[in-house]
Design an enzyme around this catalytic site. Structure first.
Site: not given
Ligand code: NAP
Length: 265
Positions: A141, A154
């Site tokens: 991120s 985070y």
């Molecule tokens: N969206 C943004 O603005 C953004 C920006 C920078 C970085 N990121 C990074 O992108 C990545 C994906 O996030 P996203 O934005 O796509 O959000 P999201 O839609 O909330 O997806 C998060 C994913 O992580 C999984 N997850 C959460 N806790 C978990 C656990 N304890 N064990 C296994 N899986 C788990 C969730 O699946 P389950 O709930 O099914 O377990 C889900 O598939 C993250 O690492 C986040 O930090 C996101």
């Protein structure tokens, strides 16, 4: 680089960025292992991709359960016999003032975002070293590059990933295993809804910053060329966030002055 019949393991594949990675690799002919906690959502992703049993396997795991992860990684390896691409993408964010946040909440962020990815990577690397090829991708991120309010645990977990994978990259050059850190700014997913508050409960709403952001499919489309060329770091964000990234390098004091007055949701 072609992905035909390559084995791609994606954590956090049940929604958002992980789901978009799954679509992109599937389109290019890869075989997928989809992981996260919610099997029903992984099944939905599989069905949306065409419910192809030969090419898509589901492996339920919880990144917070460190003791289970070595066995989960070995199970993943055995599903298709190897792993060519590991995408450490599963993660959770945070919305709380550090002074009010329980240490358990900070630990949870570190467990899921940092230790979970570290544990899986540690098991998969020997396979990649043996086959003298592989690609480890980490969804870090911009919070892995600079901190803002309400993201202490985070940002710490993402900074830790940056340090860990910088070292792994150095160690892996001679084995032809590449490491890519993907550093997005705000992307419109469920990340804000699922963010932890001070006591560890879910934030439960969408923040304004993310509501108007780029969606995850567009994000993956826009970085796809860089993913395929195994670029070491990829930034994908709006103009303001990119400016902050450059200011962090050129004038961190100026960035801090700007950020302390910024509205962060
Ligand atoms: N969206 C943004 O603005 C953004 C920006 C920078 C970085 N990121 C990074 O992108 C990545 C994906 O996030 P996203 O934005 O796509 O959000 P999201 O839609 O909330 O997806 C998060 C994913 O992580 C999984 N997850 C959460 N806790 C978990 C656990 N304890 N064990 C296994 N899986 C788990 C969730 O699946 P389950 O709930 O099914 O377990 C889900 O598939 C993250 O690492 C986040 O930090 C996101």
């Amino acid at each position: 680089m072609t992905y035909k019949n390559k084995i791609v393991w994606i954590t956090g594949a049940s929604s958002g960025i992980g789901e978009s990675f799954a679509k992109a690799y599937y389109r290019e002919g890869a075989k997928l292992i989809l992981s996260s906690r919610r099997t029903e959502e992984l099944e939905r992703v599989k069905k949306d991709l065409g419910a192809d049993d030969e090419r898509i396997k589901i492996l339920k795991l919880d990144l917070a359960l460190a003791h289970e992860l070595p066995a989960k990684a070995n199970e993943a390896i055995s599903l298709f016999g190897t792993i060519d691409v590991l995408i450490n993408n599963g993660g959770i964010s945070q919305r709380s003032l550090f002074a009010e946040t329980e240490m358990e909440t900070i630990r949870k962020l570190m467990e899921v975002n940092f230790f979970g990815s570290a544990a899986l990577t540690r098991e998969v690397l020997p396979v990649m070293m043996e086959q003298r090829s592989g690609h480890v991708i980490v969804t870090s991120s911009l919070a892995g590059k600079f901190g803002t309010k309400f993201r202490s645990g985070y940002a710490a977990s993402k900074h830790a990933l940056q340090g860990l994978f910088d070292c792994i990259r150095q160690e892996m050059y001679e084995y032809n295993v590449a490491v890519t850190m993907v550093c997005p700014g705000p992307i419109k997913t469920n990340i804000t809804m699922n963010s932890l508050t001070a006591d560890g409960s879910n934030f439960g709403k969408m923040g304004a910053l993310h509501d108007h952001a780029m969606d995850a499919d567009e994000m993956v489309d826009r970085i796809w060329g860089k993913i395929k060329s195994q670029k070491e770091e990829i930034y994908i964000a709006g103009k303001k966030e990119m400016l902050a990234l450059y200011l962090k390098r050129l004038s961190p004091a100026l960035l801090n002055k700007i950020l302390k007055n910024s509205k962060v949701t």
